[in-house]
Design a protein around this motif. Sequence first.
Motif, mmCIF file in Angstrom:
data_model
loop_
_atom_site.group_PDB
_atom_site.id
_atom_site.type_symbol
_atom_site.label_atom_id
_atom_site.label_comp_id
_atom_site.label_asym_id
_atom_site.label_seq_id
_atom_site.Cartn_x
_atom_site.Cartn_y
_atom_site.Cartn_z
ATOM 1 N N LYS A 220 0.911 -1.223 0.130
ATOM 2 C CA LYS A 220 -0.025 -0.076 0.098
ATOM 3 C C LYS A 220 0.898 1.233 -0.099
ATOM 4 C CE LYS A 220 -0.412 0.243 5.041
ATOM 5 N NZ LYS A 220 -1.484 -0.127 6.207
ATOM 6 N N ASN A 221 1.916 1.082 0.298
ATOM 7 C CA ASN A 221 2.856 2.368 0.518
ATOM 8 C C ASN A 221 4.026 2.436 -0.666
ATOM 9 O OD1 ASN A 221 2.429 1.747 3.910
ATOM 10 N ND2 ASN A 221 1.930 3.732 3.016
ATOM 11 N N ILE A 222 3.965 1.350 -1.742
ATOM 12 C CA ILE A 222 4.838 1.475 -3.016
ATOM 13 C C ILE A 222 3.927 1.681 -3.973
ATOM 14 C CG2 ILE A 222 6.483 -0.007 -3.984
ATOM 15 C CD1 ILE A 222 7.156 0.451 -1.172
ATOM 16 N N ILE A 223 4.239 2.565 -4.704
ATOM 17 C CA ILE A 223 3.610 3.030 -6.153
ATOM 18 C C ILE A 223 3.282 1.738 -6.974
ATOM 19 C CG2 ILE A 223 5.583 3.561 -7.629
ATOM 20 C CD1 ILE A 223 2.475 5.774 -7.219
ATOM 21 N N LYS A 224 2.134 1.680 -7.496
ATOM 22 C CA LYS A 224 1.872 0.606 -8.179
ATOM 23 C C LYS A 224 1.951 0.773 -9.807
ATOM 24 C CE LYS A 224 -1.972 -2.370 -7.028
ATOM 25 N NZ LYS A 224 -3.303 -2.731 -6.981
ATOM 26 N N ASN A 225 2.809 0.108 -10.334
ATOM 27 C CA ASN A 225 3.024 0.016 -11.866
ATOM 28 C C ASN A 225 1.882 -1.088 -12.218
ATOM 29 O OD1 ASN A 225 4.874 1.610 -11.306
ATOM 30 N ND2 ASN A 225 6.647 0.253 -11.638
ATOM 31 N N PHE A 226 0.876 -0.412 -13.085
ATOM 32 C CA PHE A 226 -0.118 -1.373 -13.677
ATOM 33 C C PHE A 226 0.381 -2.000 -14.660
ATOM 34 C CE2 PHE A 226 -3.042 2.214 -12.152
ATOM 35 C CZ PHE A 226 -3.178 1.561 -10.902
ATOM 36 N N VAL A 227 1.409 -1.030 -15.732
ATOM 37 C CA VAL A 227 1.837 -1.831 -16.856
ATOM 38 C C VAL A 227 3.337 -1.210 -17.076
ATOM 39 C CG1 VAL A 227 1.794 -1.951 -19.256
ATOM 40 C CG2 VAL A 227 -0.373 -1.775 -18.016
ATOM 41 N N ASN A 228 4.254 -1.967 -17.530
ATOM 42 C CA ASN A 228 5.467 -1.588 -17.624
ATOM 43 C C ASN A 228 6.022 -2.151 -19.058
ATOM 44 O OD1 ASN A 228 7.979 -0.190 -16.884
ATOM 45 N ND2 ASN A 228 8.953 -2.043 -17.078
ATOM 46 N N ILE A 229 6.503 -1.108 -19.902
ATOM 47 C CA ILE A 229 6.802 -1.572 -21.351
ATOM 48 C C ILE A 229 8.293 -1.332 -21.405
ATOM 49 C CG2 ILE A 229 6.360 -1.080 -23.759
ATOM 50 C CD1 ILE A 229 3.989 0.458 -22.603
ATOM 51 N N GLU A 230 9.049 -2.521 -21.505
ATOM 52 C CA GLU A 230 10.527 -2.768 -21.679
ATOM 53 C C GLU A 230 10.671 -2.274 -23.259
ATOM 54 O OE1 GLU A 230 12.457 -5.663 -18.954
ATOM 55 O OE2 GLU A 230 10.622 -6.658 -19.809
ATOM 56 N N LEU A 231 11.792 -1.245 -23.430
ATOM 57 C CA LEU A 231 11.979 -1.005 -24.637
ATOM 58 C C LEU A 231 13.230 -1.613 -25.126
ATOM 59 C CD1 LEU A 231 10.976 2.698 -24.636
ATOM 60 C CD2 LEU A 231 9.758 0.788 -25.523
ATOM 61 N N PHE A 232 13.599 -2.242 -26.519
ATOM 62 C CA PHE A 232 14.882 -2.574 -26.883
ATOM 63 C C PHE A 232 15.009 -2.443 -28.298
ATOM 64 C CE2 PHE A 232 12.616 -5.553 -23.979
ATOM 65 C CZ PHE A 232 13.796 -6.174 -23.005
ATOM 66 N N HIS A 233 16.288 -2.341 -28.787
ATOM 67 C CA HIS A 233 16.800 -2.134 -29.929
ATOM 68 C C HIS A 233 16.353 -3.246 -30.689
ATOM 69 C CE1 HIS A 233 19.259 -1.862 -33.546
ATOM 70 N NE2 HIS A 233 19.642 -0.649 -33.087
ATOM 71 N N LYS A 234 15.783 -3.241 -32.122
ATOM 72 C CA LYS A 234 15.385 -4.198 -33.051
ATOM 73 C C LYS A 234 16.058 -5.336 -33.085
ATOM 74 C CE LYS A 234 11.190 -3.339 -35.738
ATOM 75 N NZ LYS A 234 10.598 -2.586 -36.672
ATOM 76 N N LYS A 235 17.375 -5.040 -33.098
ATOM 77 C CA LYS A 235 18.405 -6.166 -33.586
ATOM 78 C C LYS A 235 18.752 -6.860 -32.221
ATOM 79 C CE LYS A 235 19.630 -5.044 -37.688
ATOM 80 N NZ LYS A 235 19.826 -5.762 -39.057
ATOM 81 N N ASP A 236 18.378 -6.559 -31.051
ATOM 82 C CA ASP A 236 18.529 -7.436 -30.106
ATOM 83 C C ASP A 236 17.462 -8.316 -29.692
ATOM 84 O OD1 ASP A 236 19.028 -8.203 -27.373
ATOM 85 O OD2 ASP A 236 18.690 -6.282 -26.201
#
Length: 705
Positions: A220-236
């Motif tokens: 309850k005292n930690i911000i809730k992340n509903f969605v996290n989008i990880e970004l990558f280089h296309k060649k990775d």
Amino acid sequence: MLEFSILAIFATCIAGMMTRAQSRKRKREALLPVWERENGKNQIEKWLEGFLAKLKRTSTRTEKCRLILAVERMQFERDVYAAWWKYVQFGEEKVEIIAYDNDSLQKIKITEFQKQLLKSNASLKNQLIGHSEIKEEKGEWQIPAELKTKIISEGGEALVFSEKFGFFETAVRVQIFDPFLFTNNFGLDLLTWKINFEKDYEKAVNKEQSEKQNQMPKHKNIIKNFVNIELFHKKDLKQEDCIGWITIMEKADEDLRTVLKDEKIGIEQRKKIAEGILDGIVYLHNIGIVHFDKKMENVLLMNGFPKIIDFGLIREFTGRMGYREMGYARKGSKFRIITALSSATPGFAAQAQITIGDGYKTINLFYFLFCDWKSSWNLLYKPIDEKERKKIDKIVKNCNASSIHKIKERNISIIREITSIISIPSSSSHFCLDDPNLTKSVQVSSLKQNATKCVIQDLENLTKNVLDQKSSNLCVPISVATLLRFAIKNDLGLDEGNYYSAEKILSTLTLIVYPRSMAGLNLNPNKEETEFQLNQIELLLERLCKKTYLMETGWEIIRQLYWKEERQPKESTCKFEKILLHKNFVCSRPLTVTGAIIIPYKRIDGIDYPEKLFFHQMTLDRIENGEYVLQNNQFTDQSSTVIRIKQRYPHYAAEPFVSNLENQTGDNIFIDGNIKIELINEQYYMTRNRWFLLPYAYSLKLTEV
């Protein structure tokens, strides 16, 4: 025939029931947040494509900077290498990690992302690249007007927007790990991503159960992340190196800094907030996360409940994938060992995150909850004597808050005991960091680069770069760090150059001992700042030599830069002396001095710079052939600036001192015993484009106890 009719009617009823059920389901779905719907991923994908197209920024960093940052995101065979490495060298397939003593620590396979960087700049192969060569980021976001109206907060590498998904108000945080992301050099055609949903992760529990990867912080005292989008280089293709996050999270009402600065809440609400923050910190510890940026801005309030945010400066013990995938921990050994962080917020730092010492680890955040705004800063940073300490003791006792001193022992029993907010009537705004820009996290490498620029800049011919400067040049703490480095070596006989370098002393001075010095003696002061700037050097020296109500002397904190007691300087006292300069003065040790110069009107690159009086704090290294020699060699291997000023030159003094002196005596000669000093200023006989020293200088001495 009758049977067929009955079956047809039955089928129609079933179809109707199914249609109504589907309709009810759609209505229920519409009431759910998008991240909880069955087709939530498709809807987030659609939103993301439109959102990414609006993100544009510039960067002042280089391909070399990108490579260094990519190494910081690597997992080494020993996490401690993240704190030890000084250089890297890229070969064809492997990158070599090299320590301070030039010993090879490890050769590790080059990532696909690093290969792409080396393809674009092959000259970076087979050369030593220094860890501290990361340039300061001065790039800017260039976003459309429709997004600007939604901005909640903005930094060089992060943006937070408000965003509505259906009925739900959220905050969207964009975090950059690779500086070219969203610039013209890194288009969307090179980007791919992975979308992670909070509903797919269990609540993180005991850190000892680290084999459970599919967990994330839920409290309850930690911000809730509903969605996290990880970004990558296309060649990775293996998605080894995440280069950014886009996080959809809870949206709060306001941040704790604003609430406390504006004195919006009373003691009972403050106590509840303190309890919530403590609960959140304890939970994070239990699941293997230590948060090292516990400042007021990183606590948000939702309906009065505190939420800890911003997990950029943490130490993470478990290696759980869920923490990284949901935006609570970064990948790499750097975030598995505290001394590798090399970054902190002025006024809210633990010593171990900027050096390897343990001289200061108090959570200053709690002091601000139990004191009013000015009193908090003064109790932390104002040097006091015993008489003033006793006066403050009485005020603190009347608030039933004597246990405030136990906070440094990680004992927060004050929450139960305090009955009113501590308020010290004599508190001064001099010690307050009112400007929120002064409580942004600072990279130690950036401090070093700014210090180097300061000591090598051409102070005889001030350039556009100096004339444009709005922020501190760190000249005051740089000069004090130089004197202290000399005293450690010459007064105490300790020459631990690496552990007690001028750079490490400067970091501790500015981030822990006296963070107001980050504002420094600005080379371009406005009228309101001048008085403060001329007193700044003495304030910093007093802070170094004296205790405050809540902290040890600055010297005692710096003395513990190294964690092993046998390698620390001997226990000693620190004293400074104010010295009057004159034409017969003899210099026996380095002094810190203040210079003044008038730069006439200039036009550079089409910009007009009106005539201006500049001040700069410098180090008097020696006197040679009747000249003061001002030089500082402690912060750079390059040749530092040398300024020579004739001892016979007059000295600068501010108004109205000179005019009063002339009115009283008929001339501008100041007499102190047998010493006579000619005084000048911008209104009295001061030659343009020439440096003049203020008459008072300061020495610093350490004496073994």
